[in-house]
Scaffold this active site. Structure first.
Site, PDB file in Angstrom:
ATOM      1  N   GLU A   1      10.181  27.452  22.100  1.00  0.00           N
ATOM      2  CA  GLU A   1       8.827  27.175  21.690  1.00  0.00           C
ATOM      3  C   GLU A   1       7.857  26.742  20.492  1.00  0.00           C
ATOM      4  OE1 GLU A   1       7.325  28.340  24.087  1.00  0.00           O
ATOM      5  OE2 GLU A   1       7.858  29.664  25.186  1.00  0.00           O
TER       6      GLU A   1
ATOM      7  N   GLY B   1      31.182  42.969   7.040  1.00  0.00           N
ATOM      8  CA  GLY B   1      32.100  42.279   6.032  1.00  0.00           C
ATOM      9  C   GLY B   1      33.176  41.411   7.790  1.00  0.00           C
TER      10      GLY B   1
ATOM     11  N   THR C   1      10.919  20.064  28.609  1.00  0.00           N
ATOM     12  CA  THR C   1      12.191  19.674  27.841  1.00  0.00           C
ATOM     13  C   THR C   1      12.426  18.493  28.244  1.00  0.00           C
ATOM     14  OG1 THR C   1      12.004  21.916  25.777  1.00  0.00           O
ATOM     15  CG2 THR C   1      13.907  19.850  25.870  1.00  0.00           C
TER      16      THR C   1
ATOM     17  N   PRO D   1      15.443  14.809  27.752  1.00  0.00           N
ATOM     18  CA  PRO D   1      17.171  14.559  26.886  1.00  0.00           C
ATOM     19  C   PRO D   1      15.907  13.530  25.366  1.00  0.00           C
ATOM     20  CG  PRO D   1      17.784  14.332  29.172  1.00  0.00           C
ATOM     21  CD  PRO D   1      16.067  15.060  29.392  1.00  0.00           C
TER      22      PRO D   1
ATOM     23  N   ARG E   1      30.623  53.886   7.226  1.00  0.00           N
ATOM     24  CA  ARG E   1      32.281  52.716   6.370  1.00  0.00           C
ATOM     25  C   ARG E   1      32.489  53.206   5.121  1.00  0.00           C
ATOM     26  NH1 ARG E   1      36.895  50.501   6.934  1.00  0.00           N
ATOM     27  NH2 ARG E   1      37.206  48.169   5.349  1.00  0.00           N
TER      28      ARG E   1
ATOM     29  N   ILE F   1      16.516  24.153  30.584  1.00  0.00           N
ATOM     30  CA  ILE F   1      15.972  24.945  31.045  1.00  0.00           C
ATOM     31  C   ILE F   1      16.236  26.280  31.188  1.00  0.00           C
ATOM     32  CG2 ILE F   1      14.458  24.946  33.028  1.00  0.00           C
ATOM     33  CD1 ILE F   1      13.952  22.287  31.575  1.00  0.00           C
TER      34      ILE F   1
ATOM     35  N   THR G   1      10.008  24.852  16.621  1.00  0.00           N
ATOM     36  CA  THR G   1      10.699  24.636  16.008  1.00  0.00           C
ATOM     37  C   THR G   1       9.782  25.661  14.738  1.00  0.00           C
ATOM     38  OG1 THR G   1      10.455  22.711  15.024  1.00  0.00           O
ATOM     39  CG2 THR G   1      12.061  22.746  16.708  1.00  0.00           C
ATOM     40  N   SER G   2      10.546  26.064  13.819  1.00  0.00           N
ATOM     41  CA  SER G   2       9.801  26.364  13.158  1.00  0.00           C
ATOM     42  C   SER G   2       8.671  25.182  11.875  1.00  0.00           C
ATOM     43  CB  SER G   2      10.326  27.494  11.176  1.00  0.00           C
ATOM     44  OG  SER G   2      11.341  27.983  12.033  1.00  0.00           O
ATOM     45  N   GLU G   3       9.567  24.157  12.304  1.00  0.00           N
ATOM     46  CA  GLU G   3       8.251  22.878  11.649  1.00  0.00           C
ATOM     47  C   GLU G   3       7.226  22.888  12.250  1.00  0.00           C
ATOM     48  OE1 GLU G   3      12.411  23.446   9.816  1.00  0.00           O
ATOM     49  OE2 GLU G   3      12.026  22.609  12.268  1.00  0.00           O
TER      50      GLU G   3
END
Length: 378
Positions: free
Chosen positions: A362, A338, A125, A127, A267, A156, A364-366
């Site tokens: 690794e 909470g 990756t 910039p 709780r 990195i 993106t979801s897209e």
């Protein structure tokens, strides 16, 4: 998970789980707070064989399949980025050298990396370069028996603490994807400097850095694999990596679920445990369903890889589903806790921060949806 697990997988899982519980969990919150990877743990991980999974035995590695590697990744996911550092070292640092390196490179890097004496990083990756790998701007121009490298890398993992980086560079810019190569660049090479340490929302113990290369002269003997085949080698690495990113999401979600179930039983409000209220019970039920589905998808992808099947689309499905499910599960976990989920004394706020990276790293979801759609012929 008996569908994909053999007895050796269960034994190994217990070994990793015990190590994480005894050696890492007591320091995980501090490592997160200080944004520091615990380098002192590497030799012990090397002794236990964690850093040599699936690597050549002649260099100190051990036979391991993708299911076993996913097991370790899942168990390490409780550690707020420490597991991310190990992942980058093993899968992005050592595995490429084992797969594409020449005998001299394997001898130099694998054994000390497996023993935990040296640490690795992977530099892709930049910039201005994320999902579009073809746009890599870091160039390596051949000058005699050296490459002259100029450019920078961003985000990195291990970058500033690694002994070397497997660096993706453009050796033939006009060829774009077909003009990428990978160079092994040692720490201390003139012209190679560590830029900023970047401060993350989550997984803070996995340190990330900017790397800068200014007329950095790298011997041609440090070329990993063949020139201009770096994209295909990187693609091979990253496709398998999506299985382990999915496993990491499962581990984070599992921890959040366990903490939420325990808290819901302990709780009390209005005279009874909050887990008895339908709103909380249904939330936990949905979390359990998403968690189980995520785990099945991840280990199916790992199993397919072990069977020699085309696992790329399944890895993308598993990574996509598990990472988005983990975000949902951690969100519910914080809601169940909470106010206590919002403070640092409880691990939930850390898990809430940690999980989001699974939808980005690794691919993106897209990008995962694009890969899946292409596999469908769309």
């Amino acid at each position: 998970m008996d569908l994909f697990f053999k007895e050796e997988h269960k034994i190994f899982r217990d070994t990793v789980r015990n190590f994480v519980a005894k050696e890492i969990m007591p320091i995980a919150a501090d490592c997160d707070e200080q944004e520091k990877f615990p380098m002192s743990l590497l030799p012990r991980m090397g002794e236990l064989g964690f850093l040599g999974l699936g690597l050549p035995e002649e260099h100190g590695g051990s036979s391991a399949d993708a299911v076993m590697e996913a097991v370790m990744t899942e168990e390490m996911a409780r550690t707020s980025g420490i597991g991310a550092g190990i992942y980058a070292h093993l899968h992005l640092g050592l595995k490429p050298i084992a797969a594409f390196g020449n005998p001299e490179q394997k001898k130099k890097y694998l054994a000390p990396g497996i023993r935990g004496e040296k640490f690795a990083a992977f530099g892709l990756t930049e910039p201005n370069v994320g999902s579009d790998v073809s746009a890599v701007e870091t160039k390596a121009v051949k000058d005699g028996d050296h490459y002259v490298v100029n450019g920078s890398k961003m985000f990195i993992t291990n970058g500033g603490i690694a002994d070397w980086v497997n660096l993706v560079v453009s050796t033939s810019p006009q060829k774009k994807l077909k003009g990428l190569s990978i160079l092994i660049v040692d720490k201390g090479t003139p012209g190679f400097s560590i830029g900023r340490k970047l401060h993350k929302l989550g997984r803070r113990a996995g340190e990330i850095y900017e790397l800068v290369f200014e007329d950095c002269r790298v011997p041609t003997s440090q070329l990993l694999g063949s020139e201009n085949e770096g994209f295909y080698n990187a693609l091979n690495i990253l496709s398998a990596g999506r299985i382990y990113m999915g496993a990491e999401a499962v581990g984070t979600a599992q921890y959040a679920f366990e903490e939420s179930l325990r808290y819901a039983n302990e709780r009390k409000q209005f005279g009874q445990p909050i887990g008895k209220f339908q709103a909380i019970a249904f939330m936990l039920a949905n979390m359990a369903v998403k968690l189980e589905a995520s785990r099945l998808m991840v280990y199916k992808a790992a199993w397919m890889k072990d069977q020699g099947q085309d696992f790329a689309a399944m890895a993308s499905m598993a990574k996509l589903f598990a990472s988005e499910a983990a975000t949902e599960i951690c969100n519910h976990a914080l809601q169940i806790h909470g106010g206590y989920g919002y403070i640092r004394e409880f691990p939930i706020e850390r898990l809430y921060r940690d999980c989001k990276l699974g939808e980005i790293g690794e691919g993106t979801s897209e990008i995962q949806r694009r890969i899946i759609a292409k596999n469908l012929g769309l």
